[in-house]
Design a protein around this motif. Structure first.
Motif, mmCIF file in Angstrom:
data_model
loop_
_atom_site.group_PDB
_atom_site.id
_atom_site.type_symbol
_atom_site.label_atom_id
_atom_site.label_comp_id
_atom_site.label_asym_id
_atom_site.label_seq_id
_atom_site.Cartn_x
_atom_site.Cartn_y
_atom_site.Cartn_z
ATOM 1 N N TYR A 100 0.837 -1.344 -0.382
ATOM 2 C CA TYR A 100 0.274 -0.211 -0.138
ATOM 3 C C TYR A 100 0.574 1.642 -0.310
ATOM 4 O O TYR A 100 1.314 1.658 1.114
ATOM 5 N N PRO A 101 1.620 1.813 -0.846
ATOM 6 C CA PRO A 101 2.799 2.903 -1.149
ATOM 7 C C PRO A 101 1.858 4.121 -0.325
ATOM 8 O O PRO A 101 2.215 4.875 -0.174
ATOM 9 N N ARG A 102 0.799 4.056 -1.234
ATOM 10 C CA ARG A 102 -0.391 5.909 -0.260
ATOM 11 C C ARG A 102 -0.175 5.817 1.390
ATOM 12 O O ARG A 102 -0.015 6.689 1.128
ATOM 13 N N VAL A 103 -1.012 4.895 1.215
ATOM 14 C CA VAL A 103 -0.405 4.619 2.518
ATOM 15 C C VAL A 103 0.633 4.948 3.703
ATOM 16 O O VAL A 103 1.045 5.321 4.509
ATOM 17 N N LEU A 104 1.769 4.268 2.938
ATOM 18 C CA LEU A 104 2.914 4.492 3.017
ATOM 19 C C LEU A 104 3.031 5.007 3.425
ATOM 20 O O LEU A 104 4.004 5.532 4.551
ATOM 21 N N SER A 105 3.472 6.376 2.290
ATOM 22 C CA SER A 105 3.858 8.033 2.085
ATOM 23 C C SER A 105 3.316 8.951 3.240
ATOM 24 O O SER A 105 3.800 9.728 3.517
ATOM 25 N N LEU A 106 1.642 8.238 3.216
ATOM 26 C CA LEU A 106 1.177 9.136 4.646
ATOM 27 C C LEU A 106 1.702 9.119 5.416
ATOM 28 O O LEU A 106 2.066 9.719 6.694
ATOM 29 N N LEU A 107 1.667 7.525 6.067
ATOM 30 C CA LEU A 107 2.650 7.290 7.444
ATOM 31 C C LEU A 107 3.667 7.722 8.014
ATOM 32 O O LEU A 107 4.613 8.525 8.468
ATOM 33 N N GLN A 108 4.747 7.710 6.125
ATOM 34 C CA GLN A 108 5.715 8.163 6.435
ATOM 35 C C GLN A 108 6.167 10.238 6.436
ATOM 36 O O GLN A 108 7.049 10.958 7.162
ATOM 37 N N GLU A 109 5.306 10.315 6.159
ATOM 38 C CA GLU A 109 5.210 12.315 5.913
ATOM 39 C C GLU A 109 4.067 12.376 7.448
ATOM 40 O O GLU A 109 4.747 13.194 8.275
ATOM 41 N N GLU A 110 3.246 11.807 8.421
ATOM 42 C CA GLU A 110 2.767 12.295 9.345
ATOM 43 C C GLU A 110 2.744 11.880 10.153
ATOM 44 O O GLU A 110 3.048 12.328 11.410
ATOM 45 N N ALA A 111 3.218 10.809 10.310
ATOM 46 C CA ALA A 111 3.021 9.865 11.132
ATOM 47 C C ALA A 111 4.125 10.245 12.676
ATOM 48 O O ALA A 111 5.719 10.195 11.879
ATOM 49 N N SER A 112 4.602 10.049 13.396
ATOM 50 C CA SER A 112 5.389 10.616 14.601
ATOM 51 C C SER A 112 6.545 9.210 14.732
ATOM 52 O O SER A 112 7.604 9.875 15.034
ATOM 53 N N GLU A 113 5.730 8.588 14.480
ATOM 54 C CA GLU A 113 6.805 7.027 14.886
ATOM 55 C C GLU A 113 5.665 6.194 14.749
ATOM 56 O O GLU A 113 4.857 5.909 14.447
ATOM 57 N N ILE A 114 6.574 4.922 14.006
ATOM 58 C CA ILE A 114 6.334 3.746 13.657
ATOM 59 C C ILE A 114 6.640 2.839 14.107
ATOM 60 O O ILE A 114 7.734 2.081 14.748
ATOM 61 N N LEU A 115 5.457 1.760 14.869
ATOM 62 C CA LEU A 115 5.796 0.576 15.685
ATOM 63 C C LEU A 115 5.981 -0.509 14.223
ATOM 64 O O LEU A 115 4.467 -0.809 13.450
ATOM 65 N N ALA A 116 6.446 -1.535 14.920
ATOM 66 C CA ALA A 116 6.494 -3.139 13.769
ATOM 67 C C ALA A 116 4.947 -3.534 14.443
ATOM 68 O O ALA A 116 4.563 -3.577 15.731
ATOM 69 N N GLY A 117 4.564 -4.192 13.695
ATOM 70 C CA GLY A 117 2.865 -4.632 13.405
ATOM 71 C C GLY A 117 2.537 -6.142 12.990
ATOM 72 O O GLY A 117 1.985 -6.559 13.442
ATOM 73 N N GLY A 118 4.002 -6.707 12.695
ATOM 74 C CA GLY A 118 4.086 -8.661 12.530
ATOM 75 C C GLY A 118 3.675 -8.190 11.136
ATOM 76 O O GLY A 118 3.839 -7.314 10.210
ATOM 77 N N LEU A 119 3.672 -9.128 10.829
ATOM 78 C CA LEU A 119 3.389 -9.647 9.316
ATOM 79 C C LEU A 119 2.253 -9.290 8.341
ATOM 80 O O LEU A 119 2.252 -8.991 7.141
ATOM 81 N N SER A 120 0.912 -9.384 9.382
ATOM 82 C CA SER A 120 -0.130 -8.332 8.442
ATOM 83 C C SER A 120 -0.887 -8.641 9.638
ATOM 84 O O SER A 120 -0.390 -9.695 10.634
ATOM 85 N N GLY A 121 -2.217 -8.385 9.289
ATOM 86 C CA GLY A 121 -2.967 -8.071 10.774
ATOM 87 C C GLY A 121 -3.705 -9.491 10.688
ATOM 88 O O GLY A 121 -4.577 -9.495 12.703
ATOM 89 N N SER A 122 -3.501 -10.528 10.148
ATOM 90 C CA SER A 122 -4.069 -11.915 10.319
ATOM 91 C C SER A 122 -3.111 -13.067 10.786
ATOM 92 O O SER A 122 -3.339 -14.211 10.919
ATOM 93 N N ARG A 123 -2.211 -12.465 10.654
ATOM 94 C CA ARG A 123 -1.156 -13.223 10.717
ATOM 95 C C ARG A 123 -0.503 -13.316 12.346
ATOM 96 O O ARG A 123 0.263 -12.614 12.960
ATOM 97 N N ALA A 124 -1.492 -14.276 14.033
ATOM 98 C CA ALA A 124 -0.899 -13.620 14.553
ATOM 99 C C ALA A 124 0.650 -14.931 15.353
ATOM 100 O O ALA A 124 1.027 -15.767 14.612
ATOM 101 N N ILE A 125 1.239 -14.229 16.652
ATOM 102 C CA ILE A 125 1.600 -15.033 16.892
ATOM 103 C C ILE A 125 1.300 -16.139 17.967
ATOM 104 O O ILE A 125 0.128 -15.710 18.846
ATOM 105 N N THR A 126 1.606 -17.186 18.577
ATOM 106 C CA THR A 126 0.747 -18.410 18.841
ATOM 107 C C THR A 126 2.295 -18.689 19.935
ATOM 108 O O THR A 126 3.048 -19.811 19.324
ATOM 109 N N SER A 127 2.059 -19.855 21.182
ATOM 110 C CA SER A 127 2.209 -20.584 21.523
ATOM 111 C C SER A 127 2.491 -21.917 20.431
ATOM 112 O O SER A 127 3.201 -23.306 20.444
#
Length: 315
Positions: free
Chosen positions: A116-143
């Motif tokens: 999502y290049p347009r989303v990424l450019s918005l975040l780089q322009e306006e977000a004060s910080e970017i946190l790592a959020g995993g490989l995707s919203g549907s790939r969870a870490i589990t035991s």
């Protein structure tokens, strides 16, 4: 076993305050030293969840919210609902925060960063910080993962986000708050400074070990993020109306700002564009942000700044 025998067992085996893990001790807030970790007042932060879900014909380990709930593949109600955030909701939500002059951070997954290049450019322009959020919203870490599998997941997330962003995230926020008992140690091994997965406090704290000894988590810290006041828990899961949600957040801020006169407090609001970016919620979110921006007992800071102030206060 008779009642008298049960009483003997209880008296001979008293319960001790503590947890069934070794990552940190039980430290009730009133017993902590009063050391300010920033300006006077409540430290307030906003984290926008900018993560995409994948179209999968197998159920993920952790259900991804959206639509009417998990449904058979192809799950158009859920997936199109989630996609609204990346196509429209994020831009509306970012505009509200921009107009109010409020800094915000973003939790981003690899799927979003790479596709999502347009989303990424918005975040780089306006977000004060970017946190790592995993490989995707549907790939969870589990035991269910082996340690090498989880290590690979975290390493791939950080490396690919660094490639897409040009800088390596220092904060981590797991999809759906998912972790195994190994996660803090693996995050620390890969240089993560703090995680924003646990909602158990009103101050950031070091992952020091239950006995104050090394745990393998190094200098990792935990930044509490309110689960009850996330728009997902409130407006989506529990069906709280926008006006009631605004009132709940403002009530919490008033109490925390007053409490911060005695010891530091922080509140991290976790917002999702596919929820708070919806038009019928936008007016309420705009009103909330405006009132928070003018609140005399609040100082705004990105999550990483709040954690670093906490580190400094502990030294």
């Amino acid at each position: 076993m008779s009642g008298s025998e049960m009483n003997v067992v209880r008296r001979s085996s008293p319960a001790a305050a503590g947890y069934d893990h070794h990552w940190f001790p039980y430290t009730p807030l009133p017993q902590r030293p009063v050391k300010p970790f920033g300006q006077a007042g409540l430290a307030l932060s906003v984290i926008i969840d900018v993560r995409a879900a994948e179209w999968e014909d197998a159920l993920p380990a952790v259900e991804v919210p959206g639509g009417r709930g998990q449904a058979p593949y192809p799950d158009y109600p859920r997936m199109s609902h989630r996609e609204f955030g990346h196509r429209a909701g994020l831009f509306r939500l970012a505009g509200i925060l921009r107009k109010a002059g409020v800094p915000w951070a973003a939790a981003v997954d690899v799927l979003t960063a790479e596709h999502y290049p347009r989303v990424l450019s918005l975040l780089q322009e306006e977000a004060s910080e970017i946190l790592a959020g995993g490989l995707s919203g549907s790939r969870a870490i589990t035991s269910r993962m082996s340690e090498p599998e989880e290590e690979h997941y975290i390493a791939q997330t950080l490396e690919r986000l660094e490639c897409a962003l040009g800088t390596r995230p220092q904060g981590w926020m797991s999809p759906q708050g998912s972790q195994s008992f190994r996660t803090p140690a693996i995050l620390a091994r890969h240089g993560v400074g703090y995680m924003a997965d646990w909602a158990n406090d009103e101050q950031p704290y070091a992952v020091t070990g239950a006995d104050g000894q090394a745990t393998g988590a190094g200098g990792l810290w935990s930044l509490p993020v309110s689960w009850e006041l996330s728009d997902a828990a409130s407006m989506f899961v529990r069906g709280v109306g926008p006006a009631a949600y605004v009132r709940a957040v403002l009530d919490a801020v008033d109490v925390l700002a007053e409490d911060s006169n005695r010891s530091p407090r922080t509140l991290c609001l976790h917002l999702h564009p596919w929820i708070s970016g919806e038009p019928f919620r936008a007016r309420a979110i705009r009103e909330l942000v405006a009132q928070l921006a003018s609140h005399p007992g609040v100082w705004w800071a990105p999550p990483g700044v709040i954690v670093e102030r906490g580190r400094s206060a502990q030294r």
